[in-house]
Design a protein around this motif. Structure first.
Motif, PDB file in Angstrom:
ATOM      1  N   SER A  49       0.801   7.955 -42.964  1.00  0.00           N
ATOM      2  CA  SER A  49       0.145   7.107 -41.973  1.00  0.00           C
ATOM      3  C   SER A  49       0.580   7.467 -40.560  1.00  0.00           C
ATOM      4  CB  SER A  49       0.453   5.635 -42.235  1.00  0.00           C
ATOM      5  OG  SER A  49      -0.032   5.275 -43.490  1.00  0.00           O
ATOM      6  N   THR A  50       1.843   7.846 -40.397  1.00  0.00           N
ATOM      7  CA  THR A  50       2.316   8.218 -39.066  1.00  0.00           C
ATOM      8  C   THR A  50       1.580   9.450 -38.569  1.00  0.00           C
ATOM      9  OG1 THR A  50       4.461   7.344 -39.684  1.00  0.00           O
ATOM     10  CG2 THR A  50       4.379   8.677 -37.706  1.00  0.00           C
ATOM     11  N   LYS A  53      -1.758   8.451 -37.513  1.00  0.00           N
ATOM     12  CA  LYS A  53      -1.759   7.684 -36.267  1.00  0.00           C
ATOM     13  C   LYS A  53      -1.508   8.585 -35.061  1.00  0.00           C
ATOM     14  CE  LYS A  53      -0.684   3.186 -38.169  1.00  0.00           C
ATOM     15  NZ  LYS A  53       0.383   2.251 -38.531  1.00  0.00           N
ATOM     16  N   HIS A  59       0.115   6.745 -32.084  1.00  0.00           N
ATOM     17  CA  HIS A  59       1.471   7.177 -31.738  1.00  0.00           C
ATOM     18  C   HIS A  59       1.384   8.515 -31.034  1.00  0.00           C
ATOM     19  CE1 HIS A  59       2.953   3.999 -34.106  1.00  0.00           C
ATOM     20  NE2 HIS A  59       2.831   4.569 -35.296  1.00  0.00           N
TER      21      HIS A  59
ATOM     22  N   PRO B 340       5.978   0.046 -29.765  1.00  0.00           N
ATOM     23  CA  PRO B 340       4.633   0.300 -30.273  1.00  0.00           C
ATOM     24  C   PRO B 340       4.570   0.036 -31.763  1.00  0.00           C
ATOM     25  CG  PRO B 340       5.788   2.359 -29.819  1.00  0.00           C
ATOM     26  CD  PRO B 340       6.632   1.246 -29.275  1.00  0.00           C
ATOM     27  N   GLU B 351       6.303   1.930 -41.792  1.00  0.00           N
ATOM     28  CA  GLU B 351       5.180   2.244 -40.921  1.00  0.00           C
ATOM     29  C   GLU B 351       4.319   3.342 -41.515  1.00  0.00           C
ATOM     30  OE1 GLU B 351       6.752   0.743 -36.872  1.00  0.00           O
ATOM     31  OE2 GLU B 351       4.930   1.796 -37.272  1.00  0.00           O
ATOM     32  N   VAL B 352       4.964   4.067 -42.390  1.00  0.00           N
ATOM     33  CA  VAL B 352       4.360   5.328 -42.793  1.00  0.00           C
ATOM     34  C   VAL B 352       3.293   5.109 -43.843  1.00  0.00           C
ATOM     35  CG1 VAL B 352       4.872   7.548 -43.794  1.00  0.00           C
ATOM     36  CG2 VAL B 352       6.480   6.489 -42.242  1.00  0.00           C
TER      37      VAL B 352
END
Lengths: 500, 352
Positions: A49-50, A53, A59, B340, B351-352
């Motif tokens: 997900s990072t 993003k 991000h 953030p 978050e991942v």
């Protein structure tokens, strides 16, 4: 049009990202070609997900470069990414439920009427939306339908249509099927294939091996924030993928079972438990036993915790605590029946952040046993020190504590009630190694004292290292039981389902 | 007590610290303000510093103290009670009409008022918690209902009269002490209410009430019956408004305007005490300090020969300023700047 090697549309090189000094992505390379469906897989926390993003401008990468169509880009804001042709469909949609499909697609850039007609040209807007929908082979959706009347899959489609109307070159999707039922998955498949035919690059994040093999051309595997490999889908198998996804070094050492701990009478028993999200749940936990629940996000782990704690209910089946039939209508009933829940999110569900350490420690006693609260809270200082809680004083507000110490306050609040069944949902999420160890030790101690323990965690080594037995869930059902110490591969196989 | 406090210099800082210690943190500023306002009053009118004047002040402030305690219970649980002013008016007018000057009616009517007050609070609480109507609307509706119903019933002008026995609490003296003079019942009653409130807030119920205001989900997940806790706070507020009605009716008698605007005076008092709208923070003693400070300000305006019509304007300014100040404090003292994507303590892994 897929003939011959093409230069990649998207080239991410050496991408790194840290949050609060903790690296979550390290030196990741990813190349996606136009007209390709590229799957991104990995365990919870692998960095998928990072990476998405960063591509979406949510991000910013700390290191590395992103090139789009040969040009270097650095998105500071999601709007920049969108303008450059990168569309991202997140699990939460950014749609206005009360507006129509067409209004959502053209939100903020509505076509204006010409000549004598002023204001928004609704007809042109609807016609253009219809054209886009037909283009994607999805004429079943009316441009005039309010978005709230659409199914989840259809709403996803609206997001994609919105992206296409802004001439997206890359569409990335974060677990698009996570909330879909069978027939809707088919709709999504069609959409993805149609996008590929039109030369759009699709970056597809999923946990489900079947979909990955059905849809993707290539697969990139991430593990612990680093890329393991990129493989061509026809050249790989489900077993290969699982092997690449797990098998990380064991980073935590788990305390041994305390001598004399043995499984006694059945304290918690669920037979045929089910509700909207769960089905056919059979669960037995004996005194002194630690039973782990494993599964991917959304597989039903937290739902079981909620049903055991009266937040949701089992509408089918039977629940017994210490042999007595229990109908848990509310958390209060659950507490009174001896159940404790260390909930998934301590900040929103576990603590009153502006209250003191001591007040939070007394929270359950005050709420459920007010008459005995004063006497029983006398034990709290002892509980705090046995957990090695670090706070300036018992009157310090818990919001100023570290995540690990906050979690210890949550644990203390339950320990003060002497629970007979303890459900821990992600008890070590976001806490440091030392605090994790304190949680593990506590779980062992509770078991030794005769509690029945249900341990839920996304971190497989944790479940496998602590639990006597592990139940694996998928789509709200138990797909298998493994002994403690089983391999991560075995768990993942049960969790992701059959692979070709 | 803590090393990280900004060093507040001089007398104001000392006062503030003393106040903070007294009020259990957070509400120290209001006691500093109270002392400051009294210092100005004494400077203008040294005669005010004598016990009879101070006791008269306390007697006048008593109803607002009682109302502020009630409002505090509701605000700290995360809600708001706008109906108390109308309730005071309704109770006084109804009492005057039912008693109609007959002494034997005093006790039965008091009992009736108590029951009516409790019923109003119950309705406010259940409409808010069970029907999920935001309390600002639920109690605004109740305010209008009471206001209209009383006027309908009395035909516009209040009739009847309160009995002498009824008026003792509001204007009578309990004891006459040498040197000090008469100590009004109202002062003793307000002091008793204050002491009871402090004890209540230290009880399991009081702590659960604040926890509900801070984080209702965490409280519910800890076994609290959130609806019941909040409903009881509304009942407390309405019962205390009934007590305030007895004091006000006794002190000032019956008029058509009695009670008007008191809900805002009470809210002003509570927020001036540093109690945060939205719940979970602030001490009841600070709310009482807020009530005294509001009354002291009005007394000061009186001493300065300002018209009493300035009072609503001042209250409005105080409400806005106090809430803005609290918001500023919070953003400045929040442990970390917003990070953030989902807050600083969310683990990177999730978050991942």
């Amino acid at each position: 049009m897929n003939g011959g090697p093409q230069p990649p549309l998207l080239r991410m090189s050496g991408v790194g990202k840290s949050f609060l000094g903790v690296p979550v992505l390290r030196d990741v390379d990813l190349q996606v070609r136009a007209g390709e469906v590229h799957a991104l897989v990995g365990e919870n926390g692998a960095g998928k997900s990072t990476l998405m993003k960063i591509l979406a401008g949510v991000h910013r990468a700390d290191a590395g470069t992103v090139e789009l169509g040969g040009e270097r880009v650095d998105f500071a804001h999601p709007v920049h990414a969108r303008e450059a042709g990168v569309a991202t469909v997140f699990q939460e949609f950014n749609l206005l439920p009360e507006r129509t499909v067409a209004e959502n697609v053209f939100l903020g850039r509505e076509p204006r009427g010409s000549g004598t007609r002023i204001g928004v040209d609704a007809r042109a807007m609807a016609a253009e939306t219809e054209r886009l929908l037909e283009d994607l082979g999805l004429s079943a959706i009316s441009p005039h339908a309010p978005v709230r009347t659409l199914s989840v899959a259809e709403q996803q489609i609206v997001e994609v249509v919105k992206a296409m109307s802004q001439s997206a070159r890359i569409v990335s999707m974060d677990e698009p099927t996570a909330a879909l039922a069978g027939a809707e998955v088919e709709l999504l498949y069609r959409l993805v294939r149609r996008l590929r035919e039109r030369g759009v690059a699709v970056l597809y994040v999923s946990h489900r091996l079947k979909e990955i093999f059905d849809l993707s051309d290539r697969i990139t595997v991430l593990k612990d924030g680093a890329k393991v490999a990129t493989v061509d889908t026809p050249d790989t198998t489900g077993a290969d993928l699982i092997r690449m996804m797990v098998g990380r070094p064991v980073s935590a050492v788990f305390p041994e079972k305390i001598a004399g701990t043995e499984a006694g009478r059945v304290r918690l028993e669920v037979t045929g438990g089910g509700n909207e999200r769960l089905d056919g749940i059979d669960l037995q936990v004996r005194s002194g036993e630690i039973v782990g629940l494993a599964g991917l996000q959304g597989s039903g782990r937290t739902e079981i915790a909620h049903a055991l704690f009266g937040i949701d209910r089992f509408t089918r089946g039977e629940l017994r605590i210490d042999g007595e039939r229990a109908v848990l209508r509310s958390p209060r009933r659950a507490v009174r029946s001896g159940v404790a829940l260390v909930s998934e999110d301590r900040k929103t569900q576990g603590l009153a952040l502006h209250r003191s350490v001591l007040d939070n420690g007394r929270l359950v006693l005050d709420a459920v046993a007010p008459r005995r609260s004063r006497a029983r809270s006398g034990r709290l200082p002892g509980i705090f020190s046995s957990l090695e809680l670090v706070a300036r004083s018992p009157s310090q507000e818990v919001r100023f504590l570290s995540g690990g110490n906050q979690q210890k306050v949550v644990l203390a609040k339950w320990l003060a009630t002497d629970p007979s069944v303890v459900v821990l949902d992600e008890p070590t999420r976001g806490i440091d190694v030392g605090a994790k160890h304190a949680v593990y030790t506590l779980v062992r101690r509770l078991a030794a004292e005769g509690a029945a323990i249900v341990l839920i965690s996304s971190e497989l080594p944790e479940v496998l290292g602590l639990a006597d037995r592990v139940l694996v869930l998928r789509d709200g059902r138990i797909t298998g039981e493994l002994p403690g110490g089983a391999s991560e591969e075995a768990v993942m196989e049960l969790a992701v389902g059959g692979a070709p | 007590m803590t090393a990280t406090d900004t060093p507040a210099s001089g007398a104001a800082g000392a006062l503030r610290r003393a106040g903070a210690a007294l009020a259990g943190g957070g509400g120290g500023t209001v006691f500093a303000l109270l002392v400051l306002v009294f210092a100005v009053i004494f400077a203008i009118n040294p005669g005010f510093a004598r016990p009879p004047s101070l006791l008269a002040f306390a007697q006048q402030a008593a109803p607002l103290v009682v109302l502020a305690v009630g409002q505090y219970l509701v605000i700290v649980s995360g809600e708001l009670d706008l109906s108390v002013g109308s309730l005071v008016g309704a109770q006084v007018v109804v009492a005057a009409r039912l008693i109609d000057g007959q002494e034997p009616m005093t006790l039965p009517v008091l009992a009736l008022m108590l029951a009516f007050g409790a019923a109003v609070g119950l309705v406010n609480g259940l409409v808010t918690t069970v029907l999920k109507v935001p309390s600002i609307i639920a109690t605004l509706g109740m305010m209008l209902v009471l206001y209209g119903a009383v006027r309908l019933w009395t035909g516009g002008a209040p009739t009847g009269a309160l009995s002498e026995a009824f008026r003792v609490a509001g204007r009578g003296d309990a004891v006459v002490l040498p040197l000090i003079g008469g100590v009004p019942w109202a002062v003793l009653i307000a002091a008793a209410v204050g002491a009871a409130a402090v004890a209540l807030m230290r009880s399991p119920y009081g702590r659960t009430l604040v926890a509900v205001g801070d984080n209702a989900t965490a409280a519910a997940f800890s076994g609290a019956r959130v609806w019941r806790v909040r409903t009881l706070a509304f009942v407390g507020s309405s019962v205390l408004a009934t007590l305030a009605a007895v004091l006000i009716g006794g002190f000032a008698g019956v008029t058509a305007q009695v009670g008007e605007g008191l809900e805002f005076s009470a809210i002003t008092a509570v927020v001036l005490g540093g109690v945060v709208l939205g719940g979970g923070r602030g001490a009841v003693l600070a709310a009482i300090g807020g009530a005294l400070a509001v009354e002291a300000l009005f007394t000061l305006f009186n001493q300065l020969y300002l018209p009493s019509t300035i009072q609503p304007t001042v209250q409005g300014v105080i409400i806005i300023a106090a809430v803005a100040y609290a918001a500023r404090e919070r953003s400045r003292r929040s442990p970390r700047a917003p990070a953030p994507a989902g807050g600083p303590e969310k683990s990177p892994r999730e978050e991942v």
